[in-house]
Design a protein around this motif. Structure first.
Motif, PDB file in Angstrom:
ATOM      1  N   ASP A 126       1.030  -0.724  -0.231  1.00 18.22           N
ATOM      2  CA  ASP A 126       0.250   0.082  -0.210  1.00 18.22           C
ATOM      3  C   ASP A 126       0.512   1.010   0.465  1.00 18.22           C
ATOM      4  OD1 ASP A 126      -2.723  -1.452  -0.409  1.00 18.22           O
ATOM      5  OD2 ASP A 126      -2.308  -1.315   2.116  1.00 18.22           O
ATOM      6  N   ALA A 162       2.007   5.877   0.955  1.00 16.00           N
ATOM      7  CA  ALA A 162       1.677   6.323   1.324  1.00 16.00           C
ATOM      8  C   ALA A 162       0.589   7.105   1.423  1.00 16.00           C
ATOM      9  CB  ALA A 162       2.730   7.505   1.747  1.00 16.00           C
ATOM     10  N   THR A 217      -2.307   5.936   0.144  1.00 17.28           N
ATOM     11  CA  THR A 217      -3.768   5.076   1.099  1.00 17.28           C
ATOM     12  C   THR A 217      -3.376   4.648   2.374  1.00 17.28           C
ATOM     13  OG1 THR A 217      -3.103   3.536  -1.305  1.00 17.28           O
ATOM     14  CG2 THR A 217      -4.097   2.674   1.156  1.00 17.28           C
ATOM     15  N   GLN A 218      -2.408   4.921   3.053  1.00 21.42           N
ATOM     16  CA  GLN A 218      -2.386   4.596   3.838  1.00 21.42           C
ATOM     17  C   GLN A 218      -2.975   5.714   4.957  1.00 21.42           C
ATOM     18  OE1 GLN A 218      -2.045   1.742   6.257  1.00 21.42           O
ATOM     19  NE2 GLN A 218       0.076   0.590   4.724  1.00 21.42           N
ATOM     20  N   ARG A 264      -5.918   6.337   7.617  1.00 20.09           N
ATOM     21  CA  ARG A 264      -6.181   7.134   8.851  1.00 20.09           C
ATOM     22  C   ARG A 264      -6.837   7.693   9.200  1.00 20.09           C
ATOM     23  NH1 ARG A 264      -0.511   7.583   7.664  1.00 20.09           N
ATOM     24  NH2 ARG A 264      -0.859   8.969   6.781  1.00 20.09           N
TER      25      ARG A 264
END
Length: 514
Positions: A33, A35, A37-38, A42
């Motif tokens: 994934d 950054a 997508t992360q 969040r």
């Protein structure tokens, strides 16, 4: 063998691509994934937590704790709570070969039937729009819940209202708005069951589907298995995706029908003027530069000239009063100021206090740019929009800010119209144009922060109260160096496009020393 229920996320993976579902189940270690997508994940967790507060202001509901090891417990707890009359969050259901967990489940007739309430389901999305795949998501949730025997009477989708302004003090009432989807999702039960049956067949297969990489790798959201799926495909030296602004239906259809095609294969009749230029000069390897036109575009702009770049942060859930969801709030700028004699000075601003940087940013920007001369930027739409937003928020600074906006000159427009190097690969980002024009400048040499995404991540780390002061200071230095390179790069681009290589650049500090 009985079917193992597929989660809603697995069914959505199937809807995107059968190969993605198979890999999620059989080769999950291959997933990578991004950054971005992360960051989406969040924001989703933040919005979900706020939704629980908004839909349960009296704190009478129950949040079911989810974990892969305790799915059976979560399902059992949900069944027990369905006999109560209080909100349930992350309520779990399993039926018809699928499993789903609802963001919000609210009792409808709790006053009249406290022992046997019916329920309203709300799916919460960290988005400002109701996207088509959100409707599929809600249809799956509703079908599984109803198949499990839940007396569901209504289904809604809650999204973020981008026009809402955060008043502060943790008051997020108004952040979410709902769209009722009841009739739509209730009518799609048979369709959803077809997805489940087809997905189960893929899940049971011992062989990985041979679906080719294509548009589905990034639509409706990025797939983490792209690198794996493309590993055995023949490498195309000049891929079609280098074409800028692929929007026309006919061009997209041609690309879908010709997987693995090269840029040179695309018919010119399907291309815009700028796309034809990219194709022709990429294939020929020749640089396109309308030097006379570029110089004419920049002629008449007097000195002193300011070269300006902003860095901003866009929280999906606002943290500062007066800001909106996903509003780009600038926290940093760099200004290089060029005099007619070639003297170059630098001013910068970065606020890592964690407080709203907007007012201090606006004051410092006005001071750094002075009252006359052009203000060169690279992508006018971004900086101009930020300046207008600041003017709207701070009426006392509005006159000075809007006067500053009228001085903006966009170097990106000059670059797109007058220059293209084959190494740009269809992009006019400053990091693509710069290596050909000023090869001595290299973002890769910077420590810590090398692009806008990294700048946002660094900013979030810096304002975290748990970040040590030494690390915060280091981040400040890295951000300053990154933003300064952006504006110095613009100086060099201006010098090239304006045909002013004769102008010897020297720092204000070196002039003072002399």
């Amino acid at each position: 063998m009985p079917m193992k229920p597929l989660s809603k996320s697995r069914l959505m993976a199937y809807r995107q691509c059968p190969r993605r579902l198979w890999l999620e189940l059989h080769r999950p270690e291959l997933r990578e994934d991004s950054a971005a997508t992360q960051a989406i994940f969040r924001t989703g967790h933040q919005v979900g937590a706020i939704a629980q507060r908004l839909y349960d202001p009296d704190n009478t509901g129950t949040i079911i704790e989810l974990s892969p090891e305790r799915v059976a417990d979560a399902l059992a707890q949900t069944q027990a709570l369905l006999g109560s009359a209080a909100p349930i969050f992350e309520a779990g259901f399993s039926a018809s070969g699928a499993r789903a967990f609802a963001d919000v489940l609210l009792p409808v007739n709790a006053v009249d039937e406290p022992d046997a309430p019916t329920w309203r389901m709300v799916e919460v999305k960290a988005s400002t729009q109701v996207k088509p795949y959100f409707r599929d998501d809600a249809a799956i949730q509703a079908h599984v819940a109803r198949s499990a025997g839940v007396p569901l009477t209504a289904v809604a989708l809650a999204r973020i209202d981008s026009t809402w302004t955060y008043p502060g003090e943790g008051d997020y009432r108004g952040l979410l708005v709902e769209e009722d989807l009841t009739a739509e999702v209730f009518a799609r039960g048979a369709e959803v069951q077809t997805w489940i049956d087809e997905a189960q067949a893929v899940a049971r297969s011992a062989d990985e589907p041979g679906t080719r990489a294509g548009r589905q790798c990034s639509e409706p959201y990025p797939c983490g298995f792209v690198a794996h799926c493309r590993r055995d495909e023949p490498e195309v030296a000049q891929p079609v995706h280098w074409l800028p602004q692929i929007r026309s239906t006919s061009l997209r259809a041609w690309i879908d029908a010709h997987p693995g095609a090269s840029l040179g294969d695309v018919p010119d009749t399907l291309l815009s003027e700028i796309q034809r230029r990219v194709k022709a000069h990429t294939v020929s390897g020749e640089v396109y530069f309308d030097a006379e036109g570029a110089a004419a575009d920049l002629e008449g702009h007097v000195f002193p000239a300011c070269f300006v770049d902003f860095e901003s942060i866009n929280f999906g859930v606002p943290v500062w009063p007066g800001t909106r969801p996903f509003q780009q709030v600038p926290f940093q700028f760099s200004v290089h100021r060029l005099e007619a004699c070639g003297t170059l000075s630098h001013r910068s601003f970065v606020d890592l206090s964690g407080d709203d940087p907007s007012r201090a940013f606006a004051h410092a920007l006005i001071d750094a740019c002075g009252s006359d001369g052009p203000v060169f930027v690279y992508n006018q739409a971004f900086e101009a929009a930020r300046i207008r937003e600041l003017a709207e928020r701070f009426p006392g600074l509005s006159t000075a800010l809007l006067a500053l906006e009228t001085r903006i000159v966009d170097l990106l427009k000059v670059a797109r119209r007058r220059y293209y190097h084959p190494a740009q690969e269809g992009s006019w980002s400053i990091k693509r144009v710069l290596p050909a024009i000023a090869p001595d400048l290299n973002y890769a040499t910077l420590d810590g922060v090398q692009d806008g995404g990294m700048a946002m991540d660094a900013y979030c780390e810096a304002i975290d109260p748990q970040t040590p002061a030494v690390r915060r200071a280091q981040i400040g230095e890295q951000l300053t160096a990154y933003c300064a390179l952006d504006t110095y790069a613009m100086v060099r681009l201006w010098q090239f496009f304006a045909g002013r290589q004769d102008l010897g650049l020297c720092s204000a500090e070196s002039v003072k020393e002399q």
